[in-house]
Write a protein that holds these residues in place. Structure first.
Motif, PDB file in Angstrom:
ATOM      1  N   ALA A   1       0.835  -1.200   0.000  1.00 47.87           N
ATOM      2  CA  ALA A   1       0.000   0.000   0.000  1.00 47.87           C
ATOM      3  C   ALA A   1       0.869   1.249   0.000  1.00 47.87           C
ATOM      4  O   ALA A   1       1.841   1.364   0.740  1.00 47.87           O
TER       5      ALA A   1
ATOM      6  N   LEU B   1      -2.905   3.828   0.531  1.00 49.66           N
ATOM      7  CA  LEU B   1      -3.687   2.945  -0.328  1.00 49.66           C
ATOM      8  C   LEU B   1      -4.637   3.741  -1.216  1.00 49.66           C
ATOM      9  O   LEU B   1      -4.768   3.467  -2.407  1.00 49.66           O
TER      10      LEU B   1
ATOM     11  N   ASN C   1      -1.871   0.088  -4.578  1.00 50.04           N
ATOM     12  CA  ASN C   1      -1.535  -1.131  -3.851  1.00 50.04           C
ATOM     13  C   ASN C   1      -0.449  -1.865  -4.635  1.00 50.04           C
ATOM     14  O   ASN C   1      -0.654  -2.948  -5.170  1.00 50.04           O
TER      15      ASN C   1
ATOM     16  N   SER D   1      -4.056  -3.407  -7.812  1.00 51.86           N
ATOM     17  CA  SER D   1      -4.626  -2.121  -7.386  1.00 51.86           C
ATOM     18  C   SER D   1      -6.078  -1.996  -7.835  1.00 51.86           C
ATOM     19  O   SER D   1      -6.944  -1.538  -7.070  1.00 51.86           O
TER      20      SER D   1
ATOM     21  N   THR E   1      -8.168  -4.091  -5.660  1.00 53.04           N
ATOM     22  CA  THR E   1      -8.308  -3.444  -4.349  1.00 53.04           C
ATOM     23  C   THR E   1      -9.486  -2.487  -4.349  1.00 53.04           C
ATOM     24  O   THR E   1     -10.282  -2.449  -3.394  1.00 53.04           O
TER      25      THR E   1
ATOM     26  N   THR F   1     -13.508  -2.769  -2.253  1.00 46.85           N
ATOM     27  CA  THR F   1     -13.748  -1.742  -1.239  1.00 46.85           C
ATOM     28  C   THR F   1     -15.096  -1.076  -1.461  1.00 46.85           C
ATOM     29  O   THR F   1     -15.304  -0.411  -2.488  1.00 46.85           O
TER      30      THR F   1
ATOM     31  N   ILE G   1      -6.437 -11.621  -3.055  1.00 46.31           N
ATOM     32  CA  ILE G   1      -6.376 -10.367  -2.309  1.00 46.31           C
ATOM     33  C   ILE G   1      -7.189 -10.485  -1.020  1.00 46.31           C
ATOM     34  O   ILE G   1      -8.256 -11.112  -0.997  1.00 46.31           O
TER      35      ILE G   1
ATOM     36  N   MET H   1      -8.570  -7.932   1.913  1.00 45.08           N
ATOM     37  CA  MET H   1      -8.783  -6.552   2.339  1.00 45.08           C
ATOM     38  C   MET H   1      -9.519  -6.518   3.670  1.00 45.08           C
ATOM     39  O   MET H   1     -10.417  -7.321   3.913  1.00 45.08           O
TER      40      MET H   1
ATOM     41  N   THR I   1     -11.937  -4.119   5.205  1.00 50.13           N
ATOM     42  CA  THR I   1     -12.751  -2.933   4.952  1.00 50.13           C
ATOM     43  C   THR I   1     -13.570  -2.535   6.176  1.00 50.13           C
ATOM     44  O   THR I   1     -14.439  -1.665   6.084  1.00 50.13           O
TER      45      THR I   1
ATOM     46  N   ALA J   1      -5.103  -3.029   3.202  1.00 50.12           N
ATOM     47  CA  ALA J   1      -4.774  -4.221   2.414  1.00 50.12           C
ATOM     48  C   ALA J   1      -3.921  -5.145   3.266  1.00 50.12           C
ATOM     49  O   ALA J   1      -2.831  -4.774   3.695  1.00 50.12           O
TER      50      ALA J   1
ATOM     51  N   ALA K   1      -1.620  -9.731  -0.788  1.00 50.39           N
ATOM     52  CA  ALA K   1      -1.984  -9.983  -2.181  1.00 50.39           C
ATOM     53  C   ALA K   1      -0.999 -10.994  -2.752  1.00 50.39           C
ATOM     54  O   ALA K   1       0.135 -11.114  -2.275  1.00 50.39           O
TER      55      ALA K   1
END
Length: 367
Positions: A179, A186, A206, A296, A299, A303, A335, A337, A339, A346, A349
């Motif tokens: 990140a 990020l 990311n 990225s 990512t 989100t 990945i 994450m 959230t 992150a 990955a």
């Protein structure tokens, strides 16, 4: 490869030791840092002359006239605890005499572990090797795991990646602390969405600064052939204008002469994947998609509130495998994450790539 110390040889007459390797869907020159000038200006000049830039055909060098084949990895032993090698990625221009270190390359990264074993920087035993790699461009750490036999990398295998003919041995890449690779975080603008030129975008970093938008916001389906995109001058101008304005918001400054940020356009999947993509590096359409650009973009998709999240709404919570369709096929991204926190974080990955040694010897730059 036998190291030739800077100052002890004439590159034009004696050449520079290197391996030419395919890493993922890219290829380029892999050099020991000790075999190149320590001064970055002298190093970059030498590499441009080896690659044959600037020239749209790179006819007087080893480059193959595309940004995907005009790349360099500079590798050296690492002094960091628990890390094997340092890896500097350099993106060389084709028709322009430019050398950029402002981004990572996850495809070229796939060859760094095997290169480290080939050159004796890392000693490998058993049936597999794991090389921990410090990515100088971003300061992050990656691990590459791949098969070995008799202390040398095994390149043949049954793993297929789209964009590369045939099969090869797998190189499993896992990433840490990616990140904010070239920016403040990020989501470097501090927002999940920004509005630029009438288009909703998510600026995300990311492992690679990327501007994520929907294809529909550009009046595209997102399924257009690369050749059609490449000849659409109005579209390419809009992409360039968008990324330049986004770069200012991301704290990257004037990026007119650099290859970041990249732009990734998303649209619903059409071949059984999670999402279909069209990406630009930085303005020309990519024949596939870069590893870190894909990470990225994924990512953003993972989100809530970011561009593309609606395309991932059917995925279960927790660590996810995202199937990124691109013009040459599919790229699978793992990945994880978090959230539930603000801002989102992150955790990790990963991706499976392949690599192959193409040539070992000396590269002779033009005078």
């Amino acid at each position: 490869m036998t190291a030739v110390r800077p100052g002890s040889s004439n590159p034009e007459s004696e050449g520079v030791p290197c391996l030419w390797m395919r890493g993922g869907t890219s290829k380029g020159g892999y050099f020991l840092a000790a075999d190149l000038p320590a001064d970055p200006t002298a190093r970059d000049d030498l590499l441009l002359r080896i690659m044959g830039s600037p020239d749209p055909r790179q006819i007087d060098g080893l480059g193959a006239a595309t940004s995907l084949t005009s790349k360099v990895a500079v590798v050296s032993p690492s002094r960091r605890p628990g890390v094997d090698v340092d890896y500097l990625f350099l993106q060389l221009g084709v028709d322009q005499p430019t050398v950029s270190d402002r981004q990572n390359c996850g495809n070229i990264l796939a060859g760094v572990g095997p290169f480290a074993v080939e050159t004796g920087l890392v000693t490998a035993g058993g049936d597999s090797a794991t090389v921990r790699i410090h990515q100088i461009n971003s300061g992050s750490i990656a691990s590459a795991t791949f098969p070995v036999r008799d202390g040398l990398p095994v390149y043949s295998g049954d793993t297929r990646i789209d964009g590369v003919p045939g099969t090869a041995a797998p190189v499993v890449l896992s990433f840490e602390d990616t990140a904010g690779s070239a920016t403040a975080g990020l989501f470097p603008t501090g927002r999940l969405r920004d509005h630029i030129d009438g288009i909703d975008v998510t600026c995300v970093d990311n492992g690679m600064p990327v501007v994520v938008a929907t294809a529909a916001s550009f009046g595209l389906t997102g399924y257009e052939p690369v050749a059609d995109l490449a000849t659409d001058a109005a579209l390419l101008g809009r992409v360039d204008n968008l990324r330049r304005k986004a770069a200012q918001l991301m704290g990257l400054g004037d990026v007119a002469e650099t290859s970041v940020p990249k732009t990734v356009l998303l649209t619903p999947a059409c071949d059984g994947g999670t999402v279909c993509t069209r990406s630009f590096i930085p303005v020309q359409p990519h024949t596939s998609i870069g590893v870190f650009a894909a990470i990225s973009a994924a990512t953003a998709m993972m989100t809530p509130g970011a561009v593309g999240h609606e395309l991932a709404a059917g995925l279960p919570p927790g660590p996810r495998r995202v199937d990124m369709e691109h013009p040459s096929g599919h790229l699978l991204i793992d990945i994880d994450m978090d959230t539930t926190v603000t801002p989102p974080r992150a955790r990790s990955a990963g991706v499976v790539r392949t690599a192959r040694k193409l040539f070992a010897g000396r590269a002779f730059p033009r005078a």
